[in-house]
Design a protein around this motif. Structure first.
Motif, PDB file in Angstrom:
ATOM      1  N   LYS A 120       0.992  -1.458   0.039  1.00  0.00           N
ATOM      2  CA  LYS A 120       0.023  -0.126   0.010  1.00  0.00           C
ATOM      3  C   LYS A 120       1.188   1.513   0.444  1.00  0.00           C
ATOM      4  O   LYS A 120       2.103   1.411   0.435  1.00  0.00           O
ATOM      5  N   ARG A 121       0.443   2.048  -0.729  1.00  0.00           N
ATOM      6  CA  ARG A 121       1.058   3.147  -1.031  1.00  0.00           C
ATOM      7  C   ARG A 121       0.198   4.480  -0.156  1.00  0.00           C
ATOM      8  O   ARG A 121      -0.497   5.075  -1.024  1.00  0.00           O
ATOM      9  N   TYR A 122       0.610   5.506   0.543  1.00  0.00           N
ATOM     10  CA  TYR A 122       0.047   5.827   1.259  1.00  0.00           C
ATOM     11  C   TYR A 122      -0.226   7.190   0.069  1.00  0.00           C
ATOM     12  O   TYR A 122       1.202   7.952   0.021  1.00  0.00           O
ATOM     13  N   LYS A 123      -0.540   8.513   1.197  1.00  0.00           N
ATOM     14  CA  LYS A 123      -0.630  10.382   0.442  1.00  0.00           C
ATOM     15  C   LYS A 123       0.659  10.364   1.191  1.00  0.00           C
ATOM     16  O   LYS A 123       1.187  11.044  -0.569  1.00  0.00           O
TER      17      LYS A 123
ATOM     18  N   ARG B 247       3.652   8.627   0.312  1.00  0.00           N
ATOM     19  CA  ARG B 247       4.038   8.950  -0.111  1.00  0.00           C
ATOM     20  C   ARG B 247       5.028   7.395   0.523  1.00  0.00           C
ATOM     21  O   ARG B 247       5.853   6.122  -0.481  1.00  0.00           O
TER      22      ARG B 247
ATOM     23  N   LEU C 125       5.690   3.736   2.043  1.00  0.00           N
ATOM     24  CA  LEU C 125       4.981   2.224   1.374  1.00  0.00           C
ATOM     25  C   LEU C 125       4.931   0.866   2.004  1.00  0.00           C
ATOM     26  O   LEU C 125       6.119   1.288   3.091  1.00  0.00           O
TER      27      LEU C 125
ATOM     28  N   ASP D  70      -2.559   2.279  -3.809  1.00  0.00           N
ATOM     29  CA  ASP D  70      -2.731   3.759  -3.180  1.00  0.00           C
ATOM     30  C   ASP D  70      -4.056   3.666  -2.230  1.00  0.00           C
ATOM     31  O   ASP D  70      -4.781   3.733  -2.445  1.00  0.00           O
ATOM     32  N   SER D  71      -4.282   4.757  -1.754  1.00  0.00           N
ATOM     33  CA  SER D  71      -5.332   5.318  -0.848  1.00  0.00           C
ATOM     34  C   SER D  71      -6.850   5.239  -1.868  1.00  0.00           C
ATOM     35  O   SER D  71      -7.714   4.658  -0.311  1.00  0.00           O
TER      36      SER D  71
ATOM     37  N   VAL E 143      -1.080   1.602  -8.634  1.00  0.00           N
ATOM     38  CA  VAL E 143       0.393   2.070  -9.144  1.00  0.00           C
ATOM     39  C   VAL E 143       1.668   1.384  -9.087  1.00  0.00           C
ATOM     40  O   VAL E 143       2.641   2.190  -8.913  1.00  0.00           O
TER      41      VAL E 143
END
Length: 128
Positions: free
Chosen positions: A16-19, A21, A23, A51-52, A57
């Motif tokens: 998961k890539r959070y806002k 950035r 990981l 992403d969130s 992505v």
């Protein structure tokens, strides 16, 4: 719902890539760096990065991994090649990358593996 179903069907490591950035490795339940991702991929693990919002992505993150490798003097792509890609105005470039380049690289990896296996056999015969 369609996005959730597609994510459930994936049989690799979900990142998961959070806002911000960062990981997050959902299997290990820890944050990972681009260098960590490079090692995971080198170990043969397929990854999917979302992403969130649930958008895939993966491609953008893999490109970023390659860029980080380039920063660390682990050159992957020759500069001349990058100029050629950027200067190309041909719409079929995407098809070239999807088909020819992928197939060529797969053939290279297969040939390399066969060579390594044959070389290992010769060494084993020589030292037995």
């Amino acid at each position: 719902m369609a996005k959730k179903k597609k994510q459930e069907e994936f049989d690799g490591l979900l990142i998961k890539r959070y806002k911000n950035r960062r990981l997050y490795n959902t299997e290990e339940k820890s944050y990972v760096s681009y260098e960590d991702l490079a090692e995971i991929v080198r170990d043969g693990v397929d990854i999917k990065v979302i992403d969130s919002s649930g958008e895939d992505v993966t491609k953008a993150v893999l490109i970023q991994v390659i860029l980080e490798e380039e920063k660390n003097d682990k050159t992957v792509l020759p500069t001349d090649f990058l100029f050629q890609v950027l200067r190309s105005k041909d719409n079929s470039l995407q098809d070239f990358f999807k088909n020819h380049l992928s197939a060529s690289f797969a053939a290279y990896l297969k040939t390399k593996e066969e060579f390594d296996n044959r070389f290992r056999s010769v060494l084993e015969m020589a030292f037995s």
